[in-house]
Each structure stands twice: as structure tokens, then as C-alpha cells.
Design a protein around this motif. Sequence first.
Motif, PDB file in Angstrom:
ATOM      1  N   ARG A  78       0.814  -1.225   0.000  1.00 43.93           N
ATOM      2  CA  ARG A  78       0.000   0.000   0.000  1.00 43.93           C
ATOM      3  C   ARG A  78       0.845   1.271   0.000  1.00 43.93           C
ATOM      4  O   ARG A  78       0.318   2.367   0.134  1.00 43.93           O
ATOM      5  CB  ARG A  78      -0.968   0.029   1.191  1.00 43.93           C
ATOM      6  N   TYR A 124      -7.571   4.460   4.614  1.00 44.30           N
ATOM      7  CA  TYR A 124      -7.952   3.354   5.489  1.00 44.30           C
ATOM      8  C   TYR A 124      -9.471   3.192   5.409  1.00 44.30           C
ATOM      9  O   TYR A 124     -10.210   4.184   5.417  1.00 44.30           O
ATOM     10  CB  TYR A 124      -7.499   3.680   6.910  1.00 44.30           C
ATOM     11  N   TRP A 125      -9.931   1.957   5.348  1.00 45.30           N
ATOM     12  CA  TRP A 125     -11.358   1.732   5.102  1.00 45.30           C
ATOM     13  C   TRP A 125     -12.245   2.373   6.169  1.00 45.30           C
ATOM     14  O   TRP A 125     -13.352   2.842   5.882  1.00 45.30           O
ATOM     15  CB  TRP A 125     -11.643   0.228   5.014  1.00 45.30           C
ATOM     16  N   ASP A 185     -11.904   5.145   7.498  1.00 47.03           N
ATOM     17  CA  ASP A 185     -12.025   6.594   7.308  1.00 47.03           C
ATOM     18  C   ASP A 185     -12.977   6.966   6.174  1.00 47.03           C
ATOM     19  O   ASP A 185     -13.214   8.152   5.923  1.00 47.03           O
ATOM     20  CB  ASP A 185     -10.641   7.209   7.024  1.00 47.03           C
ATOM     21  N   LEU A 186     -13.482   5.973   5.454  1.00 51.87           N
ATOM     22  CA  LEU A 186     -14.376   6.256   4.337  1.00 51.87           C
ATOM     23  C   LEU A 186     -15.779   6.596   4.835  1.00 51.87           C
ATOM     24  O   LEU A 186     -16.251   6.060   5.841  1.00 51.87           O
ATOM     25  CB  LEU A 186     -14.462   5.049   3.404  1.00 51.87           C
ATOM     26  N   PRO A 217     -19.351   5.860   4.256  1.00 51.92           N
ATOM     27  CA  PRO A 217     -20.132   4.845   3.549  1.00 51.92           C
ATOM     28  C   PRO A 217     -21.178   5.430   2.603  1.00 51.92           C
ATOM     29  O   PRO A 217     -21.536   4.830   1.597  1.00 51.92           O
ATOM     30  CB  PRO A 217     -20.796   4.039   4.669  1.00 51.92           C
ATOM     31  N   PRO A 245     -18.453   7.349  -0.586  1.00 52.37           N
ATOM     32  CA  PRO A 245     -17.060   6.881  -0.658  1.00 52.37           C
ATOM     33  C   PRO A 245     -16.254   7.562  -1.766  1.00 52.37           C
ATOM     34  O   PRO A 245     -15.040   7.690  -1.672  1.00 52.37           O
ATOM     35  CB  PRO A 245     -17.195   5.379  -0.911  1.00 52.37           C
ATOM     36  N   LEU A 295     -12.198   8.182  -2.268  1.00 51.43           N
ATOM     37  CA  LEU A 295     -11.567   7.219  -3.176  1.00 51.43           C
ATOM     38  C   LEU A 295     -11.191   7.819  -4.516  1.00 51.43           C
ATOM     39  O   LEU A 295     -10.299   7.311  -5.202  1.00 51.43           O
ATOM     40  CB  LEU A 295     -12.490   6.020  -3.394  1.00 51.43           C
ATOM     41  N   GLN A 342      -6.735  -3.538   8.541  1.00 50.23           N
ATOM     42  CA  GLN A 342      -7.258  -3.469   7.192  1.00 50.23           C
ATOM     43  C   GLN A 342      -8.384  -4.471   6.924  1.00 50.23           C
ATOM     44  O   GLN A 342      -8.858  -4.554   5.818  1.00 50.23           O
ATOM     45  CB  GLN A 342      -6.130  -3.681   6.175  1.00 50.23           C
TER      46      GLN A 342
END
Length: 253
Positions: free
Chosen positions: A40, A224-225, A227-228, A230, A233, A237, A252
Amino acid sequence: MMSKIKHIVWPQVILFGDSITQFSFQTNGWGAEITDKLARKCDVVNRGLSGYNTRWAKIVLPRLITSAISSHIAAVTVFFGANDCALEDKNPQQHIPLKEYSENLMEIAQYLASVGVPKEKVIFITPPPLHEADWKKQCVLKGCSLNRTNAGAGQYAQACVKSAGQCGAEVLDLWTLMQKDGQDFSVYLSDGLHLSEKGNQFVAQHLWRHLESRVNHLPFILPYWGDLDPKSPESSLLSDCPQGDPSATGGQH
């Protein structure tokens, strides 16, 4: 919409060498361990060419690394010598005279600089020591006599260290480190020449000390997932700076 999405360019660490590099992505290999450390953050590219010496490496290098990709390169390892040091009378096809070996290494560094990879990003790696008794067994199985010596490998290792100094590149002197304090270096080798699992761990550990300063500034790519958002996104992204928090890599799942 798709045409407006900005492509993510991943930095690269390029591993350029012979079979010891080519095999480094095998299970528990040193290249695989470096790749795992840089997940990453950076692509680790295996450009190991089994059986190659510096004469052939110098010729093919412009086909592998060009100015088009140099701006994305974080580091390049140059790991040759195990074939160059083959005895001329026993293995003339792979043997490269010591003087030419030194010149080839410097030409490789000069070429890299000419396409935008400065000396500060180049790490030379010397050939490891050779355990003659074990390698002789491999030679006998192939119907030939012992075609390398540890003393010979040591001469090429010294030449590699000297060439690195003249080029301003860093060097990882495996030949010296693996024999430090008279230790049994055979445990680092699987057949007298190539690396064992312990040898791969040794290379990864020592190489990381050279690589870390060249890659520790690289950001964690894509958020980091956790921090998205929903509900939206895309806002994270598809941003122009798709970077996340490196400290979040432990979660992760």
C-alpha cells in the motif's frame, strides 16, 4: 465520469540482479519480505535474471528502466557478481574479468543517473560468500567440476564495494557480513551459492536498513477503510490525493 478519474501512480523499488534476485519472490524470499513491508506504499518490481552477469545486465538495462518511469523510482538494487566470479577455465560463458565487472557496475550506475535515477537511490549488493563443498556437489550433479571459489567471490565483492564508492552509491556487503566473526555462513545458503530461508531473512533485514530512509516518507496509498464515508465513498476514493493514514495499516480487515 470515468475519463476524469485520476490514475494513481505507485512508487517503485526495482530489484535488478541475477538468480538470487529472481528467486527472491519465492516463499520467505527477501524480495517478498520487502514487498510485504511496502504494501500500500510502493510496488516492488522483480527484475532478477537467472544466470546473468554484468555484461549482459548492462546491455539489457535500457530495456527495463527508462526515463519514462524514473520519476516514480524510490530505489534500485543492483545485485550481480555470483556469476561474474565464475572461474574462467571452468565456466567461460558466465565469467567476467574483475576489471570489466567493476567497469560494468559503474556503467550501470551511470546509465541509471542518465535516465533520472540519481546515485542516492542506487544500492549495490555484493555476491554472498560461496560454500565450496556444497556448491561442488551441485557442480558434480551437473557433470562439471567446482566452477567458483569463495576467495574469488570475495574479490568481486571487494570490487563491488569499491565501485559503489566511486559511483557514490550505497553498498550492502553480504560477503563480509555473512562471514563476520568467523560465523558458519553455510547456514545462509541452500546449495552453497543461492540463499537459504535464513539467508533470505539476513538479506531482507540488512537491505531494509538501506531502503528504509528512501521509502519511509512514502504515504499510505488510498484511505484506510474506516475513514471512508459509507454514504459518499467517492469523495475519498476519487480524490486527487488518494492517501491514507500509514498508522492504520494494522486494521485493514
